[in-house]
Design a protein around this motif. Structure first.
Motif, PDB file in Angstrom:
ATOM      1  N   PRO A  95       0.937  -1.103  -0.039  1.00  0.00           N
ATOM      2  CA  PRO A  95      -0.035  -0.008   0.100  1.00  0.00           C
ATOM      3  C   PRO A  95       0.792   1.212  -0.074  1.00  0.00           C
ATOM      4  O   PRO A  95       1.743   1.468   0.768  1.00  0.00           O
ATOM      5  N   GLY A  96       0.603   2.167  -0.894  1.00  0.00           N
ATOM      6  CA  GLY A  96       1.261   3.240  -0.860  1.00  0.00           C
ATOM      7  C   GLY A  96       2.813   2.934  -1.522  1.00  0.00           C
ATOM      8  O   GLY A  96       3.637   3.524  -1.279  1.00  0.00           O
ATOM      9  N   SER A  97       2.708   2.213  -2.600  1.00  0.00           N
ATOM     10  CA  SER A  97       4.202   1.713  -3.017  1.00  0.00           C
ATOM     11  C   SER A  97       4.989   2.743  -3.694  1.00  0.00           C
ATOM     12  O   SER A  97       6.200   2.724  -3.467  1.00  0.00           O
ATOM     13  N   LEU A  98       4.486   3.860  -4.020  1.00  0.00           N
ATOM     14  CA  LEU A  98       5.328   5.006  -4.487  1.00  0.00           C
ATOM     15  C   LEU A  98       5.996   5.683  -3.389  1.00  0.00           C
ATOM     16  O   LEU A  98       7.380   5.952  -3.489  1.00  0.00           O
ATOM     17  N   ALA A 193       7.830   1.485   7.461  1.00  0.00           N
ATOM     18  CA  ALA A 193       6.871   0.738   8.509  1.00  0.00           C
ATOM     19  C   ALA A 193       5.731   1.926   8.662  1.00  0.00           C
ATOM     20  O   ALA A 193       4.381   1.786   8.676  1.00  0.00           O
ATOM     21  N   VAL A 194       6.210   3.221   9.032  1.00  0.00           N
ATOM     22  CA  VAL A 194       5.336   4.379   9.378  1.00  0.00           C
ATOM     23  C   VAL A 194       4.827   4.640   7.882  1.00  0.00           C
ATOM     24  O   VAL A 194       3.196   4.713   8.003  1.00  0.00           O
ATOM     25  N   ALA A 195       5.258   4.826   6.918  1.00  0.00           N
ATOM     26  CA  ALA A 195       4.584   5.071   5.493  1.00  0.00           C
ATOM     27  C   ALA A 195       3.543   3.974   5.209  1.00  0.00           C
ATOM     28  O   ALA A 195       2.373   4.210   4.801  1.00  0.00           O
ATOM     29  N   TYR A 196       3.592   2.586   5.671  1.00  0.00           N
ATOM     30  CA  TYR A 196       2.893   1.555   5.246  1.00  0.00           C
ATOM     31  C   TYR A 196       1.500   1.928   6.021  1.00  0.00           C
ATOM     32  O   TYR A 196       0.369   1.682   5.608  1.00  0.00           O
ATOM     33  N   PHE A 197       1.587   2.162   7.406  1.00  0.00           N
ATOM     34  CA  PHE A 197       0.466   2.175   8.141  1.00  0.00           C
ATOM     35  C   PHE A 197      -0.443   3.555   7.599  1.00  0.00           C
ATOM     36  O   PHE A 197      -1.705   3.687   7.610  1.00  0.00           O
ATOM     37  N   ILE A 198       0.456   4.757   7.297  1.00  0.00           N
ATOM     38  CA  ILE A 198      -0.410   5.862   6.846  1.00  0.00           C
ATOM     39  C   ILE A 198      -1.154   5.418   5.638  1.00  0.00           C
ATOM     40  O   ILE A 198      -2.124   6.116   5.187  1.00  0.00           O
ATOM     41  N   ALA A 199      -0.324   4.794   4.612  1.00  0.00           N
ATOM     42  CA  ALA A 199      -0.866   4.494   3.369  1.00  0.00           C
ATOM     43  C   ALA A 199      -2.089   3.799   3.322  1.00  0.00           C
ATOM     44  O   ALA A 199      -3.109   3.764   2.922  1.00  0.00           O
ATOM     45  N   ASN A 203      -5.520   5.029   2.427  1.00  0.00           N
ATOM     46  CA  ASN A 203      -5.936   4.341   1.257  1.00  0.00           C
ATOM     47  C   ASN A 203      -5.242   4.499  -0.029  1.00  0.00           C
ATOM     48  O   ASN A 203      -5.846   5.195  -1.254  1.00  0.00           O
ATOM     49  N   TYR A 204      -3.999   4.724   0.170  1.00  0.00           N
ATOM     50  CA  TYR A 204      -3.215   5.254  -1.040  1.00  0.00           C
ATOM     51  C   TYR A 204      -3.030   4.075  -2.258  1.00  0.00           C
ATOM     52  O   TYR A 204      -2.961   2.747  -1.671  1.00  0.00           O
ATOM     53  N   PRO A 205      -3.058   4.398  -3.288  1.00  0.00           N
ATOM     54  CA  PRO A 205      -2.818   3.351  -4.240  1.00  0.00           C
ATOM     55  C   PRO A 205      -1.870   2.250  -4.250  1.00  0.00           C
ATOM     56  O   PRO A 205      -0.523   2.424  -4.045  1.00  0.00           O
ATOM     57  N   VAL A 206      -1.942   1.069  -4.899  1.00  0.00           N
ATOM     58  CA  VAL A 206      -1.120   0.042  -4.835  1.00  0.00           C
ATOM     59  C   VAL A 206      -0.221   0.150  -6.532  1.00  0.00           C
ATOM     60  O   VAL A 206      -1.228   0.362  -7.282  1.00  0.00           O
ATOM     61  N   ALA A 207       0.823  -0.253  -6.641  1.00  0.00           N
ATOM     62  CA  ALA A 207       1.283  -0.130  -7.847  1.00  0.00           C
ATOM     63  C   ALA A 207       0.825  -1.297  -8.801  1.00  0.00           C
ATOM     64  O   ALA A 207       0.404  -2.285  -8.101  1.00  0.00           O
ATOM     65  N   ARG A 208       0.651  -1.318 -10.126  1.00  0.00           N
ATOM     66  CA  ARG A 208       0.491  -2.304 -11.037  1.00  0.00           C
ATOM     67  C   ARG A 208       1.399  -3.411 -11.068  1.00  0.00           C
ATOM     68  O   ARG A 208       2.543  -3.303 -10.713  1.00  0.00           O
ATOM     69  N   LYS A 209       0.741  -4.531 -11.495  1.00  0.00           N
ATOM     70  CA  LYS A 209       1.835  -5.771 -11.500  1.00  0.00           C
ATOM     71  C   LYS A 209       2.696  -5.523 -12.760  1.00  0.00           C
ATOM     72  O   LYS A 209       2.336  -5.116 -13.638  1.00  0.00           O
TER      73      LYS A 209
END
Length: 431
Positions: A95-98, A193-199, A203-209
């Motif tokens: 989540p929030g891959s960027l 880890a912090v960026a993950y929980f915030i994302a 609900n920040y986007p996930v990168a495409r496959k």
């Protein structure tokens, strides 16, 4: 007389700093003023000048301009975008891959360039517009970039650790380089880890496959850049060449790589060389004046007095290390990393040596503390650069940075009180 001299040294130094005198000049002014009350005029001036020159008479210091030039070439050589593409691949579908890509990009590029400012500018300059386009909050994007920018100062090769090696009396550069890996990676993982929980919460986007063939192509494209770390560190650890020779090889390799990538412009070469000279001159002036300061401190007995004071305050290494961490964190907020290392290493190293702390462990702990100052006001250079490329004001980004500060401080405490985090890899390589 020594007490008076010590008080004069500290008073003149802090007064000059407060009125805005550059730190190198403040160090020199305070040192010379103190020498003048200890010795006759001619002896004081001659000894100060001699110490300043001999403080720079070191083969190891040749590594500084080479690493600076290497970083500048990389910053202008198209290496950053290839490492960003690799970081995107490594971030996967988090989540929030960027944001995770930004952190990994800073870790990869920072370790190669050896500069938190260059990393914040190069990686943040590319990632901030991409994150904004994907709907990321601008202050969050800037906070992620800023919080992860200093990781490259810990992950080798690092000019900062070379300077610590010099001022600490010859601590192994190879051991310091290897010791920085785990703390630097832990800093990056804590930020992620912090960026993950915030994302996740926003609900920040996930990168495409990415297909296997696409991922393999990205990896191959980044391998030449990553090989720089392998060549430089592998050569130093194996004893093929010294850290200084490794720095020269880093310049040659980054130059050849930029030419191969067709991103190097010979028109920019004079500008790069001039920038290298300017940065190196500032560092060398600081080292020269700090050599004067260390001489004066040895005459006045300041390090011994501080050591006796701390050891007399408590015999608990835990309390002493906590006090040192607090002092270094405060120092890092208003003093750049290089002068802080030059000034406080000879003060604190004898204290930790008294209760058996390894100088490699202490060097990493000190560097970690001062790197935090690189992202805190009022003089955090990576903080201001990160705000600039992220197009936000410092006061806007400070609140989003708070959870990142908390996670980084937790890692600092782990690095401080778990020596294996710094010493296990050097021991594994027999350093």
């Amino acid at each position: 007389m020594t007490l008076t001299a010590g008080l004069l040294l500290l008073s003149v130094f802090f007064v000059l700093l407060v009125i805005g005198v550059p730190i190198a000049i403040s160090i020199a002014g305070a040192s010379i003023a103190t020498m003048l009350i200890l010795f006759p005029f001619d002896v004081a001036v001659f000894t100060s000048a001699q110490k300043m020159v001999t403080g720079l008479d070191s083969f190891a210091l040749l590594a500084v301009p080479f690493f600076v030039l290497s970083g500048i070439i990389m910053n202008n050589g198209g290496i950053a975008i290839r490492l960003i593409n690799l970081a995107k691949l490594l971030a996967g579908r988090l989540p929030g891959s960027l944001a995770h890509t930004n952190v990994m990009g800073n870790m990869l590029f920072g370790s190669i360039s050896g500069s938190s400012v260059a990393s914040a500018a190069a990686i943040g300059g590319v990632m901030s517009p991409l994150q904004e386009k994907e709907g990321y909050d601008r202050t969050y994007s800037a906070a992620v970039n800023i919080a992860s920018a200093p990781t490259g100062l810990l992950i080798p090769p690092s000019g900062l650790l070379i300077i610590y090696s010099l001022v600490s009396g010859g601590t192994s550069v190879a051991a310091l380089f290897i010791a920085g890996y785990i703390p630097g990676i832990l800093w990056g993982l804590a930020t992620m880890a912090v960026a993950y929980f915030i994302a996740k919460r926003k609900n920040y986007p996930v990168a495409r496959k990415v297909t296997f063939s696409q991922g393999f192509k990205v990896f191959l494209d980044a391998v030449p850049s990553l090989l720089l770390i392998v060549i430089v560190l592998g050569g130093i650890i194996a004893g093929v060449f010294t850290a200084t020779e490794g720095a020269a090889i880093a310049v040659a390799y980054s130059f050849i790589l930029s030419v191969i990538y067709r991103t190097f412009s010979f028109k920019l070469l004079p500008k790069m060389l001039l920038e290298t000279v300017e940065v190196t001159a500032v560092i060398m002036l600081l080292i020269g004046t700090s050599s004067m300061l260390s001489l004066v401190m040895s005459f006045t007995g300041i390090p011994e007095a501080i050591s006796a004071g701390l050891l007399g305050l408590t015999d608990s290494p835990i309390i002493i290390l906590l006090i040192m961490n607090i002092i270094l964190l405060i120092i890092g907020t208003f003093m750049d990393i290089t002068p802080a290392v030059l000034i406080f290493t000879p003060i604190f190293l004898p204290v930790v040596s008294a209760f058996g702390m390894d100088p490699v462990h202490f060097g990493i702990m000190m560097a970690f503390n001062l790197c935090i100052g690189n992202i805190t006001p009022p003089v955090g250079s990576a903080l201001f650069v990160g705000c600039s490329v992220g197009k936000v004001k410092v006061e806007q980004v400070f609140k989003p940075l708070l959870p990142f500060y908390g996670a980084i401080i937790l890692v600092l405490l782990a690095v401080t009180f778990i020596p294996a985090l710094s010493l296990s890899l050097p021991k594994l390589f027999g350093l």
